[in-house]
Design a protein around this motif. Structure first.
Motif, PDB file in Angstrom:
ATOM      1  N   ILE A 297      -0.979  10.129   6.745  1.00  0.00           N
ATOM      2  CA  ILE A 297      -2.105   9.412   6.137  1.00  0.00           C
ATOM      3  C   ILE A 297      -3.320   9.438   7.060  1.00  0.00           C
ATOM      4  O   ILE A 297      -4.459   9.657   6.615  1.00  0.00           O
ATOM      5  CB  ILE A 297      -1.703   7.959   5.817  1.00  0.00           C
ATOM      6  N   GLU A 298      -3.096   9.216   8.351  1.00  0.00           N
ATOM      7  CA  GLU A 298      -4.217   9.256   9.302  1.00  0.00           C
ATOM      8  C   GLU A 298      -4.871  10.634   9.327  1.00  0.00           C
ATOM      9  O   GLU A 298      -6.107  10.751   9.351  1.00  0.00           O
ATOM     10  CB  GLU A 298      -3.717   8.891  10.700  1.00  0.00           C
TER      11      GLU A 298
ATOM     12  N   SER B 112     -16.126  14.427   3.712  1.00  0.00           N
ATOM     13  CA  SER B 112     -17.080  13.537   3.045  1.00  0.00           C
ATOM     14  C   SER B 112     -18.361  13.419   3.857  1.00  0.00           C
ATOM     15  O   SER B 112     -19.473  13.387   3.303  1.00  0.00           O
ATOM     16  CB  SER B 112     -16.452  12.154   2.848  1.00  0.00           C
TER      17      SER B 112
ATOM     18  N   THR C 138     -10.506  13.975   5.242  1.00  0.00           N
ATOM     19  CA  THR C 138     -11.406  13.638   4.139  1.00  0.00           C
ATOM     20  C   THR C 138     -12.683  12.981   4.647  1.00  0.00           C
ATOM     21  O   THR C 138     -13.746  13.166   4.056  1.00  0.00           O
ATOM     22  CB  THR C 138     -10.701  12.694   3.155  1.00  0.00           C
ATOM     23  N   ARG C 139     -12.573  12.231   5.757  1.00  0.00           N
ATOM     24  CA  ARG C 139     -13.780  11.629   6.325  1.00  0.00           C
ATOM     25  C   ARG C 139     -14.746  12.708   6.818  1.00  0.00           C
ATOM     26  O   ARG C 139     -15.960  12.623   6.597  1.00  0.00           O
ATOM     27  CB  ARG C 139     -13.404  10.675   7.457  1.00  0.00           C
TER      28      ARG C 139
ATOM     29  N   VAL D 146      -6.804  11.029   6.049  1.00  0.00           N
ATOM     30  CA  VAL D 146      -8.025  10.217   6.042  1.00  0.00           C
ATOM     31  C   VAL D 146      -9.092  10.834   6.948  1.00  0.00           C
ATOM     32  O   VAL D 146     -10.272  10.904   6.595  1.00  0.00           O
ATOM     33  CB  VAL D 146      -7.704   8.770   6.467  1.00  0.00           C
ATOM     34  N   GLU D 147      -8.663  11.292   8.125  1.00  0.00           N
ATOM     35  CA  GLU D 147      -9.623  11.896   9.049  1.00  0.00           C
ATOM     36  C   GLU D 147     -10.214  13.178   8.462  1.00  0.00           C
ATOM     37  O   GLU D 147     -11.425  13.430   8.579  1.00  0.00           O
ATOM     38  CB  GLU D 147      -8.929  12.197  10.379  1.00  0.00           C
TER      39      GLU D 147
ATOM     40  N   ARG E 133       0.834  -1.214   0.000  1.00  0.00           N
ATOM     41  CA  ARG E 133       0.000   0.000   0.000  1.00  0.00           C
ATOM     42  C   ARG E 133       0.865   1.259   0.000  1.00  0.00           C
ATOM     43  O   ARG E 133       0.550   2.235  -0.693  1.00  0.00           O
ATOM     44  CB  ARG E 133      -0.929  -0.008   1.212  1.00  0.00           C
TER      45      ARG E 133
END
Length: 950
Positions: free
Chosen positions: A545-546, A556, A552-553, A549-550, A161
């Motif tokens: 990355i965390e 979103s 974008t979460r 992701v948080e 990944r």
């Protein structure tokens, strides 16, 4: 055509291996080795002409409108890189045969290896930068699969990944950079771009394009600050590390620097970005390598360091530095592939790669030790090996290069990198093979079989020969490669083991002494390094990355919160605001086209349409009634199509309307009759105003278009070319299956994905809280006393063959009259849907002989192969051919390749509809498992009726 065969041989070998995935081990190895060696033989057949200065070219139009041609180019640089890919690839295949576990079929592994080989070969041979991008991304995907091959290990999955994230992100930047480069040069052909160097460097877009291209190169070649993905990719099996991370993938970025050197180099921006990045990477990689314990980690960081040195050389911007870079690229591929295989042998036979558990292996593994010591000596730059020659030449170039007016900066940093390179090479030699013998190995070390050590031994022999006879063995290949990379005559290539007392020799002596000191005081240096506790790049990457992701979460969750009202509200609002802004900037003048009076029929239909819309709004909480009103709206639209002489659209609209209404009726069967109130009065007022504004804006745009005379409409082209080019008189169908077949292919692909999404969403609907609610609802759901009326069942049974014939007739006539594959697929689906409705799902499903999933997949594949088949005849993608034939009794008839494409369309439509039907029909039965399945075709059993009559 030899170039085409050369480019596709690895992919053909991969396909053969997948077909023989569980075959015998030696047979699978033979397939992989045969395809690689055959490709290498073809390359050698083309080599004499290329080495004499010619360029072998193959080019055929692919997507001319985008500037994408299938263009292959074999020059000196591509020859050298392709030779490394195929030559080392063949040795890796042999090594993998003996390295991989004996009880594991290696067909899939070798197929992935050949897939990667083909992608790398495509990068080397691409003569069009858009084609190069395709192969570039394919290397990222295939390396992801190879790094994560041991998917049962967490580190393998994480390493794959991480590699995909970094190299894939760089690939996105590279796409932008190469697109800008093509725009500046006016062509995406590599030859045109390389010839436009002056125009590219003078363009105002040059800095942006350069930075984007360098991001792609630096991420692929693990340059700072993107270096950290490479060590974590070592979770892959050792054959993968030896192939991807020494000779091929990580050198793709360096290869692209060399390939675009004539177009991009020669500016201060190029020098400072490329040289500085290379110097920093070389030092960081070498320092970290000295303090790692895992053999593959040591080699991974050493690879990063050497890639930094290669990047530095190409950043200097001189032909002499390019020559040294090409020479060191060759040497590094040879000794590093041998070292990775050597580390794999130690791990395989000793059971560990931890240097702290190893030592004194030379007495236990003499052959392995000999190979490893020589390869490590070449890596460090000791004479008389190939690595020493290219290192000396590299230090000579660094000694004569200034950075920002400082003549000492580049030589000092290069010397520092060379010193640490010598140190970790000494450590590999002494801590693994020449140190005191330890008894801490999990297994008793011994030399492996011939098949495992022979590939690395062959490479080691080659690095010795290159060191002893450099001009004889390499000059013939280096000079054409340098000429191709620089676009000018190559400098004189004269590597020697002894040039006298030169600055490079003095720097080499200092590096050797410094490396020996670092080995002597390694324990002390290790403690200092551990005490410093520098932040680990992987941890920073994970934290980034965390955080990403948080973020974008949250974004979103705000935008996609499950409220369709909010999404539509934003869509309408933004559309209206943009439209108003466009009018404010550009102004608006009424159209001058004369209008015609609306006939009474059109007025009545328009009133019915408005009444249907108002009824839907009024009865929104009565789902069944709302669905009826929606069907009225769809039928009125169908009548409008008929009135406007669009029979194909009318047929499609009616078929879609019937199908969607029936499927929605099945869905409503699983929902309460009357839902709770959805919105407050204020929100309903807001939605109403937005709906009126959006609908009014759409109507106004339609009015503005229709009141203006068309300016060279595209429809004229379709009318004129429909029969001449497509062989059909139905312009709509010819457009769908020929002129715009690529659009149609995209649509059926989306339709198939939508059906699979329905399947994925409804499969778990009977589990968890949703399943509990569904079972409670089904328990109290009222059922009709006559669920399968006999008259309905008999009538549907009689209509089935007629409807199937109608569907077939609509399909066959579609090219010249209203119809086609899409409508035929819907009509046949409706015919089968009637059987489900009339006789029940159990009865109809038990008589089903095909699965919808392969129908969808086969339909998309047939459509794709039909479109790709045109390329084999030199025609544009998805174009069709037709002809007329005569048979006895039948007479003259037409056949067109578009019929095959239409078959794919019909199959995809049919499979998608039937899959949605099956899931909607079956979900109630899965929720109500305790009830007996009703397999009778009707409520009254005819056999019992006859018995009663008797």
């Amino acid at each position: 055509m030899l170039l085409v065969l050369l480019a596709f041989l690895p992919f053909f070998g991969a396909a053969c291996l997948l077909a023989q995935r569980n075959g015998e081990r030696n047979w699978q190895t033979g397939i992989a080795l045969t395809s690689t060696l055959t490709a290498l033989a073809l390359l050698l057949m083309l080599a004499p002409t290329v080495l004499d200065g010619a360029v072998s070219v193959f080019r055929v139009a692919w997507v001319p409108s985008l500037g994408l041609d299938f263009s292959l180019r074999l020059d000196g640089l591509a020859l050298l890189f392709a030779g490394l890919i195929l030559g080392i690839g063949a040795l890796i295949i042999v090594y993998a045969r003996f390295y991989m576990p004996a009880d594991e079929p290696i067909g899939y592994f070798l197929a992935l290896l050949l897939l990667f080989q083909g992608a790398m070969l495509g990068i080397a041979l691409s003569g069009n930068v858009l084609l190069l991008l395709i192969f570039w991304e394919l290397t990222s995907l295939s390396s992801f699969l190879l790094i994560g091959y041991s998917n049962h290990k967490a580190e393998g999955r994480q390493g794959a990944r991480m590699a995909l994230a970094i190299t894939g992100g760089g690939g996105v930047a590279l796409i932008g950079g190469l697109l800008l480069l093509g725009q500046i040069a006016g062509s995406y052909e590599l030859a045109d771009i390389l010839a436009s160097g002056d125009a590219i460097r003078a363009s105002e877009l040059y800095p942006v394009a350069l930075v984007l291209i360098l991001l792609g190169c630096f991420t692929k070649s693990a340059q700072f600050p993107f270096h950290f993905w490479l060590p974590h990719a070592m979770a892959a099996p050792t054959p993968v590390s030896a192939y991807l991370h020494s000779a091929t993938m990580v050198k793709a970025g360096v290869f692209l620097l060399a390939r675009l050197w004539p177009a991009l180099s020669g500016t201060e921006l190029w020098f400072y970005l490329v040289t500085t990045t290379g110097l920093i990477t070389a030092v960081i990689g070498a320092v970290i390598a000295l303090f790692r314990y895992d053999l593959k980690a040591i080699l991974a960081y050493s690879t990063i360091s050497h890639l930094g040195l290669l990047t530095m050389l190409f950043g200097f911007g001189t032909p002499a530095a390019v020559m040294v870079g090409v020479f060191h690229l060759l040497n590094h591929a040879i000794f590093k592939a041998a070292l990775f295989m050597n580390a794999g042998i130690v791990d395989h036979e000793a059971g560990t790669r931890d240097v702290r558990l190893l030592g004194g292996l030379a007495g236990l593994m003499p052959i392995t030790a000999t190979v490893g010591i020589i390869a490590a000596a070449s890596m460090g730059g000791l004479p008389p090996f190939g690595g020493f020659l290219s290192k000396e030449m590299m230090l000579e170039e660094a000694a004569h290069t200034a950075w920002g007016g400082w003549f000492w900066a580049v030589p000092l940093v290069a010397l520092l990198a060379a010193t640490f390179s010598m140190a970790y090479s000494f450590r590999y030699i002494f801590h693994v093979y020449l140190g005191s013998r330890r008894d801490s190995c999990p297994a008793k070390p011994h030399d492996p079989s011939f098949g495992m050590w022979a590939p690395s031994a062959l490479l080691v022999a080659l690095t010795v020969l290159v060191g002893l006879f450099p001009t004889t063995l390499t000059a013939r290949f280096i000079a054409p490669a340098v000429a191709a990379a620089t676009g000018m005559s190559a400098p004189v290539f004269h590597p020697k083991l002894w040039h006298g007392l030169t600055p490079a020799l003095v720097m080499s002596i200092v590096a050797i002494l410094g490396g020996a000191f670092a080995l002597w005081r390694h324990g002390w240096l290790q403690r200092i390094w551990d005490a410093i506790g520098l932040p680990e790049a992987k941890r920073l990457f994970d934290q980034g990355i965390e955080l990403f992701v948080e973020s974008t979460r949250k974004l979103s969750g705000f935008v996609h919160n499950g409220s369709l009202q909010r999404q539509l509200a934003w869509l309408f609002l933004v559309s209206v605001v943009l439209g108003i802004e466009a009018i404010r900037i550009g102004g608006y003048a009424p159209g001058a086209r004369e209008t015609i009076p609306a006939p009474p029929v059109a007025v009545v239909a328009w009133v019915l349409l408005l009444a249907g819309v108002a009824a839907v709004v009024k009865a929104q909480r009565q789902r069944y009634l709302t669905l009826i009103y929606i069907s009225v709206i769809g039928l009125v639209v169908s009548l409008a199509f008929i009135y406007l002489s669009a029979p194909d659209l009318a047929l499609t609209q009616i078929s879609v309307e019937v199908m969607t209404i029936l499927l929605l009726l099945l869905a409503l069967n699983l929902l309460p009759k009357t839902p709770r109130r959805i919105s407050s009065n204020a929100r309903r007022l807001r939605d109403g105003l937005l709906g009126i504004a959006g609908g009014g804006a759409a109507g106004w745009v339609a009015w503005a278009v229709m009141t203006r005379p068309p300016n060279d409409p595209i429809s004229s082209y379709h009318w004129e070319r429909s029969y001449a080019a497509g062989g059909g008189t139905n312009v709509v169908n010819v457009t769908l299956v020929d002129f715009r077949a690529f659009d149609t292919f995209g649509e059926i692909t989306v339709l198939g994905i939508a059906a699979l999404t329905i399947f994925a969403l409804l499969q778990p609907a009977t589990r968890g809280p949703s399943g509990q609610r569904l079972r409670q609802w089904i328990a109290v759901m009222p059922h009709s006393p006559e669920r399968h009326p006999m008259m309905f069942a008999v009538a549907a049974r009689l209509l089935l063959p007629l409807a199937m014939m109608v569907g077939l007739y609509i399909f066959l006539r579609g090219h010249n009259m209203p119809g086609g594959g899409f409508i035929a697929g819907l009509v046949i689906s409706i015919a089968l849907l009637m059987q489900y409705m009339a006789s029940g799902f159990e009865w109809a499903d038990n008589r089903r002989r095909i699965d919808e999933h392969p129908v969808i997949g086969l339909g998309v594949i047939i459509a794709a192969l039909t479109g790709l088949g045109s390329l084999a005849f030199g025609a544009p993608l998805f174009s069709s051919a037709y002809g007329y034939f005569t048979l006895p009794l039948i007479g003259k008839f037409e056949l067109t390749t578009a019929m095959l494409f239409d078959i794919g369309v019909a199959m995809t439509v049919f499979g998608a509809v039937m899959l949605a039907l099956a899931e909607l029909s079956h979900i109630a039965q899965r929720a109500h498992k305790e009830g007996p399945c009703d397999d009778s075709p009707m409520d009254i059993d005819p056999a019992r009726m006859l018995e009663g009559g008797r």
